[in-house]
Design an enzyme around this catalytic site. Structure first.
Site, PDB file in Angstrom:
ATOM      1  N   SER A  18       0.835  -1.205   0.000  1.00  0.00           N
ATOM      2  CA  SER A  18       0.000   0.000   0.000  1.00  0.00           C
ATOM      3  C   SER A  18       0.867   1.250   0.000  1.00  0.00           C
ATOM      4  CB  SER A  18      -0.897  -0.004   1.235  1.00  0.00           C
ATOM      5  OG  SER A  18      -0.115   0.313   2.366  1.00  0.00           O
ATOM      6  N   LYS A  19       0.198   2.342  -0.224  1.00  0.00           N
ATOM      7  CA  LYS A  19       0.863   3.641  -0.233  1.00  0.00           C
ATOM      8  C   LYS A  19       1.558   3.868   1.115  1.00  0.00           C
ATOM      9  CE  LYS A  19      -1.049   8.280  -0.011  1.00  0.00           C
ATOM     10  NZ  LYS A  19       0.047   8.768   0.723  1.00  0.00           N
TER      11      LYS A  19
END
Ligand code: GLU
Length: 509
Positions: free
Chosen positions: A264-265
């Site tokens: 994920s970011k």
């Protein structure tokens, strides 16, 4: 007749493009090029609530940077345009109505509030509400309401959506090129909305209609779309388009470095690596997310790294040019398992590709960096330095770290090394050596100085390692760097002796 391979990358412009999306596009590209096919960029912007300004431009710029060229799409057009779904808006309603007429879809009049209440009711009983073959008869739609009431509601312009009608108790079967045979019980599936009350199609309808109209032969996309695939396959069948249904390949996820969950970011921020190809500036939050480009990665390295996150050619080979990837890529060799992102490997790839950049090209980059620091050194010297230290760098912005001493004189000397090497009496020895080095003629001084040292040190029963390290310490300030002869050649007699004499005076032991 074999159809020409046509694949599409179909991002929604909802923010910066995740590198998982870049990998999806890359696999599409490789597959298309290998088969002499077309690679298409379609922007899926039907969900206006998630539209983000600048995201489309970001996507386009990312692929320009990566060197992956589309054959058709939003920027260059093509025979099946427009390629932005919001510009194709007028097309979709007729298709939704066609399904209603075929008995494969129906109007639903339930308001968002009514549906919410149903959801809450179900939740209270620890269940999840689903609009499906078991519940639809109790809801407000053209299957449950009398025909004249449906007619009346439509005529009065009441808001409605069009939902797909999954039959009860059917097996939906299809083959995925990566996951093999898939079979799903239709009774378990949600009657997804195809057409919304705002006059826009949902992703599912627009995606299938466009794949059909754009003659897409293969849908290669992320695993997160696998649960939607039974609906997509059912849509092709409902339209009577099964003969041109594309083949599906759902790619494994990109995982966090520890393998626990999707990359994920936030992982990028937490672990200090970019998850986006380019830097992204979020206008709403003001947040800036780092990009591979801005972090000094070379596009070829990023492409190579991504190609190998989920695919290999069955050998140990890791470095592949884009052309080689086009030749060797095969869907058969895509892994079914998620691929763990590995930061060290990403750096390793960049190191490999940085070594392939010519000294000239790097020197240009480095000269600019130096100028920004107020250092104006002539190009030839910068180029020589680049040639000497490049192998120690994984990124162009590590050049300075590995070669600063060529441009600035040391102000201090690494303490530990000094303690180990610069003994009592060393100053005097270095002084004598300095005098000899002064006496060597300027012509080819570095070579002659080295010959002298190689001869003088053993002859006087001095310790080669110690003396050479003291010389290095004096010149570099540390024990790092390429070999001394090369450093002496670049810096020249005057500078070397200046530094040596300064060190002798400063260290003063
Ligand atoms: N618009 C979808 C996305 O954002 C496309 C999925 C697909 O390729 O079908 O990923």
């Amino acid at each position: 007749m074999e159809h020409k391979v046509r694949v599409r990358f179909a991002p929604s412009p909802t923010g910066p493009l995740h590198i998982g999306g870049v990998r999806t596009a890359l696999y599409n590209y490789l597959f298309a090029k290998q088969n002499g096919g077309d690679f298409i960029l379609r922007i899926e912007d039907t969900d206006q609530t998630r539209f983000v300004e600048g995201a489309e431009q970001y996507i386009i710029e990312s692929f320009q940077w990566l060197g992956l060229k589309f054959d058709e799409g939003v920027t260059m057009g093509g025979p099946y345009g427009p390629y932005r779904q919001s510009e194709r808006k007028h097309l979709y309603k007729d298709y939704a109505l066609e399904l209603v007429n075929r008995g494969k879809a129906y109007y639903a009049f339930d308001t968002p509030e009514e549906l919410n209440a149903k959801r809450q009711e179900a939740e209270a009983q620890k269940q999840t509400f689903q609009y499906d073959c078991n519940t639809r008869n109790t809801l407000k739609n053209s299957l449950s309401l009398p025909a004249d009431e449906v007619q009346r509601r439509l005529e009065q312009g009441e808001a409605y959506v069009i939902r797909f009608k999954f039959e009860k108790g059917e097996k939906i079967e299809f083959d995925d090129l990566i996951r093999g045979h898939i079979s799903v019980d239709s009774s378990l599936l949600d009657d997804k909305v195809l057409y919304k009350s705002d006059g826009m199609p949902t992703y599912h309808l627009a995606n299938i209609v466009d794949d059909r109209l754009m003659h897409i032969t293969h849908v290669i996309r992320g695993e997160e779309w696998l649960p939607s695939c039974p609906l997509h396959v059912s849509l092709y069948r409902a339209f009577g388009w099964e003969d041109t249904m594309p083949e599906f390949a759902h790619l494994p996820l990109l995982l966090k470095p520890d393998g626990k969950g999707k990359l994920s970011k936030r992982d990028g921020d937490r672990l200090g690596f970019p998850v986006f190809p380019l830097q992204w500036h979020d206008n709403k939050s003001g947040e800036i997310s780092s990009g591979y480009r801005e972090s000094g990665y070379l596009p070829q390295a990023v492409v190579n790294m991504l190609a190998l996150l989920g695919w290999n050619d069955g050998t140990e080979q890791e470095i592949f040019s884009l052309d080689e990837l086009v030749n060797k890529f095969s869907i058969d060799r895509i892994s079914k398992h998620g691929a763990k992102f590995d930061l060290d490997k990403a750096k390793w790839f960049n190191h490999q590709y940085l070594q392939q950049v010519s000294d000239d090209e790097l020197a240009e980059v480095y000269q600019k960096q130096l100028q920004q620091k107020g250092i104006n050194t002539e190009y030839q010297t910068v180029k020589q330095v680049v040639g000497l230290v490049k192998e120690r760098c994984s990124f162009a912005n590590e050049l300075w770290l590995n070669s600063d001493y060529f441009f600035v004189r040391p102000e201090q000397y690494a303490e530990k090394a000094l303690k180990k090497r610069w003994k009592e009496g060393t100053g005097a020895i270095m002084q004598t050596i300095s005098q000899h080095l002064h006496d060597i003629e300027d012509n080819d001084w570095a070579e002659k100085a080295e010959d002298f040292l190689m001869d003088y040190i053993p002859k006087n029963e001095l310790n080669m390692g110690q003396i050479m390290n003291c010389l290095r310490l004096s010149v570099v300030g540390d024990t790092k760097g390429p070999n001394m002869l090369d450093i002496m050649k670049v810096l020249g007699k005057q500078e070397i002796l200046f530094r040596l004499d300064t060190a002798i005076a400063k260290i003063n032991l």
